[in-house]
Motif scaffolding. Structure first.
Motif, PDB file in Angstrom:
ATOM      1  N   VAL A 177      29.566  -1.104  34.118  1.00 52.04           N
ATOM      2  CA  VAL A 177      30.974  -1.370  34.411  1.00 52.04           C
ATOM      3  C   VAL A 177      31.334  -2.824  34.121  1.00 52.04           C
ATOM      4  O   VAL A 177      32.348  -3.118  33.480  1.00 52.04           O
ATOM      5  N   GLY A 178      30.519  -3.775  34.592  1.00 48.42           N
ATOM      6  CA  GLY A 178      30.825  -5.193  34.406  1.00 48.42           C
ATOM      7  C   GLY A 178      30.996  -5.573  32.955  1.00 48.42           C
ATOM      8  O   GLY A 178      31.971  -6.242  32.573  1.00 48.42           O
ATOM      9  N   GLU A 179      30.058  -5.129  32.120  1.00 53.78           N
ATOM     10  CA  GLU A 179      30.114  -5.460  30.691  1.00 53.78           C
ATOM     11  C   GLU A 179      31.310  -4.810  30.015  1.00 53.78           C
ATOM     12  O   GLU A 179      32.012  -5.443  29.214  1.00 53.78           O
ATOM     13  N   LEU A 183      35.883  -6.111  27.966  1.00 58.27           N
ATOM     14  CA  LEU A 183      36.649  -5.743  26.778  1.00 58.27           C
ATOM     15  C   LEU A 183      38.136  -5.653  27.126  1.00 58.27           C
ATOM     16  O   LEU A 183      38.523  -5.550  28.297  1.00 58.27           O
ATOM     17  N   GLU A 184      38.978  -5.687  26.106  1.00 59.58           N
ATOM     18  CA  GLU A 184      40.418  -5.586  26.330  1.00 59.58           C
ATOM     19  C   GLU A 184      40.755  -4.259  26.992  1.00 59.58           C
ATOM     20  O   GLU A 184      40.334  -3.188  26.531  1.00 59.58           O
ATOM     21  N   ASN A 185      41.516  -4.314  28.074  1.00 60.74           N
ATOM     22  CA  ASN A 185      41.887  -3.121  28.841  1.00 60.74           C
ATOM     23  C   ASN A 185      40.655  -2.330  29.297  1.00 60.74           C
ATOM     24  O   ASN A 185      40.701  -1.105  29.430  1.00 60.74           O
ATOM     25  N   GLY A 186      39.564  -3.056  29.517  1.00 60.29           N
ATOM     26  CA  GLY A 186      38.300  -2.399  29.832  1.00 60.29           C
ATOM     27  C   GLY A 186      38.352  -1.532  31.072  1.00 60.29           C
ATOM     28  O   GLY A 186      37.821  -0.410  31.081  1.00 60.29           O
ATOM     29  N   LEU A 187      38.996  -1.997  32.129  1.00 55.20           N
ATOM     30  CA  LEU A 187      39.035  -1.237  33.376  1.00 55.20           C
ATOM     31  C   LEU A 187      39.866   0.031  33.220  1.00 55.20           C
ATOM     32  O   LEU A 187      39.495   1.099  33.721  1.00 55.20           O
ATOM     33  N   ILE A 192      40.137   6.032  32.184  1.00 53.92           N
ATOM     34  CA  ILE A 192      40.378   7.153  31.265  1.00 53.92           C
ATOM     35  C   ILE A 192      39.091   7.939  31.051  1.00 53.92           C
ATOM     36  O   ILE A 192      39.077   9.181  31.037  1.00 53.92           O
ATOM     37  N   TYR A 193      37.970   7.227  30.900  1.00 49.11           N
ATOM     38  CA  TYR A 193      36.663   7.883  30.733  1.00 49.11           C
ATOM     39  C   TYR A 193      36.344   8.751  31.951  1.00 49.11           C
ATOM     40  O   TYR A 193      35.911   9.904  31.822  1.00 49.11           O
ATOM     41  N   GLN A 244      37.211  -3.806  40.619  1.00 43.73           N
ATOM     42  CA  GLN A 244      36.569  -2.724  39.873  1.00 43.73           C
ATOM     43  C   GLN A 244      36.220  -1.561  40.797  1.00 43.73           C
ATOM     44  O   GLN A 244      36.444  -0.394  40.458  1.00 43.73           O
ATOM     45  N   LEU A 245      35.682  -1.885  41.946  1.00 41.38           N
ATOM     46  CA  LEU A 245      35.281  -0.860  42.910  1.00 41.38           C
ATOM     47  C   LEU A 245      36.474  -0.014  43.334  1.00 41.38           C
ATOM     48  O   LEU A 245      36.412   1.221  43.348  1.00 41.38           O
ATOM     49  N   GLU A 246      37.571  -0.673  43.671  1.00 39.68           N
ATOM     50  CA  GLU A 246      38.754   0.043  44.139  1.00 39.68           C
ATOM     51  C   GLU A 246      39.420   0.839  43.023  1.00 39.68           C
ATOM     52  O   GLU A 246      39.940   1.932  43.251  1.00 39.68           O
ATOM     53  N   ALA A 247      39.387   0.294  41.800  1.00 39.94           N
ATOM     54  CA  ALA A 247      40.030   0.981  40.677  1.00 39.94           C
ATOM     55  C   ALA A 247      39.286   2.242  40.276  1.00 39.94           C
ATOM     56  O   ALA A 247      39.902   3.220  39.824  1.00 39.94           O
ATOM     57  N   LEU A 248      37.962   2.252  40.434  1.00 44.02           N
ATOM     58  CA  LEU A 248      37.161   3.383  39.982  1.00 44.02           C
ATOM     59  C   LEU A 248      36.787   4.340  41.106  1.00 44.02           C
ATOM     60  O   LEU A 248      36.534   5.518  40.858  1.00 44.02           O
TER      61      LEU A 248
END
Length: 290
Positions: A177-179, A183-187, A192-193, A244-248
């Motif tokens: 997730v961190g890596e 990237l652009e719009n990575g989160l 979407i994935y 990241q945690l909250e978004a996923l």
């Protein structure tokens, strides 16, 4: 002397050739027995493969997985034909068929788990924290933390590979997730994935494949709606921020009873924010000097 011992143990080259040919035939014709589970069948397959390995013959993971899947699908087709020829409640028959299809799609084939020295006891420790035996009770969240490159991801992957997926309605593994968030719009791309992954377990009319995700909050909402009330197995690997945690993961309390969440992170504080039920620290093991 070593050669003599090896011959005494294994037999002559000619004997080994005969033994290997016998094992190859056994492997080729090994079939699932009536009422045998996929996992039990895989244990029998692995026993034969291990014997072949002692005689110098290796079988690739790809071959093992294909054999197990082909055998499972063949068994299902026989079962399906038997059910379709039976007279009775068509709705009941269809329900049974759907359950079998779900089992075959989600059942874990226990053949491709990597073997890493010193990993078994760590896997068992994390499995105990996940408390997989308590399927119908609370949601359990477990965190794995430790310094970079120490094996958190490997440990989490092995733990998940040994879980029998059919006890969950959905499973989704999000690695690196961190890596990927760099990237652009990575989160958003990760959201979407995840929507695509969980859509595999949803009716076609509810699928989120192709749904436009304009921003993180939109993705978070869609994931929460998809996972709400579902018994989920979720791996979030290399979480580097609470965002990241909250978004996923969203509001973990919305998951169905019996869900399991496994989080890996370098930052122990993030795991505390997630209010995990248990934490495991991966440490460097220094061998003892006799």
């Amino acid at each position: 002397m070593l050669g003599s011992l090896q011959e005494a143990y294994w037999g002559s080259d000619q004997v080994k050739v005969v033994k290997l040919q016998t094992l190859k035939r056994e492997f080729e014709y090994l079939k699932m027995q009536e009422a045998e589970s996929i996992s039990d069948y895989c244990v029998r397959v692995r026993d034969v493969v291990n014997k072949m390995a002692t005689l110098g013959e290796t079988v690739s993971n790809e071959v093992l997985i294909k054999k197990a899947k082909d055998e499972a699908l063949d068994t299902f087709e026989k079962f399906k034909a038997l059910v379709e020829n039976e007279k009775g409640d068509s709705d009941l028959i269809q329900d049974v068929v759907r359950k079998v299809v779900k089992f075959l799609q989600s059942a874990k084939v226990h053949l491709d788990t990597p073997k890493c020295f010193g990993l078994d006891w760590r896997v068992e420790h994390v499995r105990r924290l996940l408390n997989l035996a308590e399927r119908e009770k609370k949601i359990v969240k477990v965190g794995i933390h430790g310094m970079p490159g120490i094996g958190k991801t490997t440990l989490a992957k092995v733990v998940c590979k040994e879980v029998f997926y059919s006890q969950f309605e959905m499973h989704c593994f999000v690695l690196n997730v961190g890596e990927r968030c760099q990237l652009e719009n990575g989160l958003v791309e990760l959201q979407i994935y995840m929507l695509q992954e969980v859509s595999r377990f949803m009716p076609k009319e509810d699928s989120q494949v192709g749904v436009e995700v304009e921003h993180i909050d939109r993705g978070k909402y869609l994931l929460q709606e998809c996972l709400r009330g579902k018994r989920v197995l979720l791996l979030l690997d290399d979480i580097q921020s609470v965002e990241q945690l909250e978004a996923l993961g969203g509001n973990f309390t919305d998951f169905g009873a019996g869900s399991r969440l496994l989080i890996t992170s370098q930052n122990q504080q993030i795991l505390k924010v997630a209010n995990v039920d248990g934490m495991y620290e991966v440490r460097i093991q220094i061998p003892r000097v006799p």
